[in-house]
Design a protein around this motif. Structure first.
Motif, PDB file in Angstrom:
ATOM      1  N   GLY A 169     -36.288  26.364 -76.484  1.00 21.91           N
ATOM      2  CA  GLY A 169     -35.588  25.414 -77.336  1.00 21.91           C
ATOM      3  C   GLY A 169     -34.114  25.430 -76.997  1.00 21.91           C
ATOM      4  N   GLY A 170     -33.257  25.580 -77.993  1.00 22.09           N
ATOM      5  CA  GLY A 170     -31.811  25.634 -77.769  1.00 22.09           C
ATOM      6  C   GLY A 170     -31.294  27.024 -77.461  1.00 22.09           C
ATOM      7  N   ASN A 171     -32.192  28.023 -77.485  1.00 24.48           N
ATOM      8  CA  ASN A 171     -31.799  29.415 -77.238  1.00 24.48           C
ATOM      9  C   ASN A 171     -32.061  29.796 -75.796  1.00 24.48           C
ATOM     10  OD1 ASN A 171     -33.168  29.154 -80.063  1.00 24.48           O
ATOM     11  ND2 ASN A 171     -31.696  30.803 -80.296  1.00 24.48           N
ATOM     12  N   SER A 172     -31.157  30.562 -75.229  1.00 22.11           N
ATOM     13  CA  SER A 172     -31.355  31.131 -73.892  1.00 22.11           C
ATOM     14  C   SER A 172     -31.068  32.620 -73.944  1.00 22.11           C
ATOM     15  CB  SER A 172     -30.424  30.488 -72.871  1.00 22.11           C
ATOM     16  OG  SER A 172     -30.826  29.168 -72.611  1.00 22.11           O
ATOM     17  N   PHE A 173     -31.767  33.358 -73.085  1.00 18.73           N
ATOM     18  CA  PHE A 173     -31.542  34.786 -72.937  1.00 18.73           C
ATOM     19  C   PHE A 173     -31.222  35.052 -71.474  1.00 18.73           C
ATOM     20  CE2 PHE A 173     -34.675  34.392 -76.389  1.00 18.73           C
ATOM     21  CZ  PHE A 173     -33.970  35.012 -77.416  1.00 18.73           C
ATOM     22  N   SER A 174     -30.115  35.725 -71.231  1.00 21.54           N
ATOM     23  CA  SER A 174     -29.762  36.151 -69.873  1.00 21.54           C
ATOM     24  C   SER A 174     -29.962  37.655 -69.789  1.00 21.54           C
ATOM     25  CB  SER A 174     -28.310  35.788 -69.544  1.00 21.54           C
ATOM     26  OG  SER A 174     -28.184  34.390 -69.376  1.00 21.54           O
ATOM     27  N   PHE A 175     -30.655  38.087 -68.733  1.00 21.96           N
ATOM     28  CA  PHE A 175     -30.978  39.494 -68.531  1.00 21.96           C
ATOM     29  C   PHE A 175     -30.080  40.046 -67.429  1.00 21.96           C
ATOM     30  CE2 PHE A 175     -34.492  37.523 -70.536  1.00 21.96           C
ATOM     31  CZ  PHE A 175     -35.173  38.493 -71.249  1.00 21.96           C
ATOM     32  N   PHE A 176     -29.458  41.182 -67.714  1.00 23.23           N
ATOM     33  CA  PHE A 176     -28.550  41.834 -66.773  1.00 23.23           C
ATOM     34  C   PHE A 176     -29.081  43.235 -66.496  1.00 23.23           C
ATOM     35  CE2 PHE A 176     -26.149  38.646 -68.983  1.00 23.23           C
ATOM     36  CZ  PHE A 176     -25.290  38.119 -68.027  1.00 23.23           C
TER      37      PHE A 176
END
Length: 183
Positions: A169-176
């Motif tokens: 949806g409007g949420n994003s998750f970036s993984f580091f």
């Protein structure tokens, strides 16, 4: 908001309207925890929840068996709410009222998973400070991961240590991750 899985599955938590928060949607939270579940044993995790807000993410970890959870938020109302909810559910969360950047500069313990959910209107420079401080201060275990939640319109893939991203949806998750880690 509701707890999706674990000991407190289905329990609803109603936060006061006056808190300056934007809780992670249930759909995005469920997708995120499916990813985490495929890579970690919740019982073994040491979690650091930054910009904790209502504590939504921390409650989900605790419900799934994580016992070592530290929450950080600079809003007194949020800290008070997390402490009260933690006490009501007997979750034993460690909660700190602090500026996240100052906390990261002083914190000296490694975590397996660090979750950060800063305001969506943060500048790219403010977003960039999070992985910068986490990796400069060696705050992740060898196979640890930093997950930063942000708007789907914010792009963090150019930042150092970026591994991959997921959007719901409007949420994003970036993984580091540490650059030496294998996917």
């Amino acid at each position: 908001m509701r707890i999706i899985s674990g000991e407190f599955k289905g329990r609803r938590i109603k936060a006061p309207k006056k808190l300056p928060v934007r809780p992670t949607t249930d759909m995005a939270k469920e997708a995120l925890f499916n990813i985490i579940n495929n890579n970690y044993y919740f019982d073994d995790l040491k979690v650091l929840d930054l910009f904790s807000g209502t504590g939504n993410i921390s409650y989900e970890f605790a419900s799934r068996g994580t016992n070592d959870i530290t929450c950080v938020d600079q809003d007194f109302g949020c800290v008070k709410f997390i402490n009260q909810t933690s006490e009501d559910f007997e979750m034993n969360l460690k909660v700190f009222k602090n500026d996240v950047y100052k906390f990261l500069e002083q914190y000296a313990q490694e975590s397996d998973l660090i979750f950060a959910d800063p305001p969506y209107d943060f500048s790219l420079d403010n977003f960039a400070k999070i992985p910068e401080l986490v990796f400069a201060n060696n705050l992740l275990t060898t196979h640890g991961v930093l997950i930063v939640e942000h708007s789907k319109y914010t792009k963090l893939n150019q930042l150092p240590y970026y591994s991959y991203g997921k959007s719901y949806g409007g949420n994003s998750f970036s993984f580091f991750k540490n650059n030496n880690q294998k996917e």
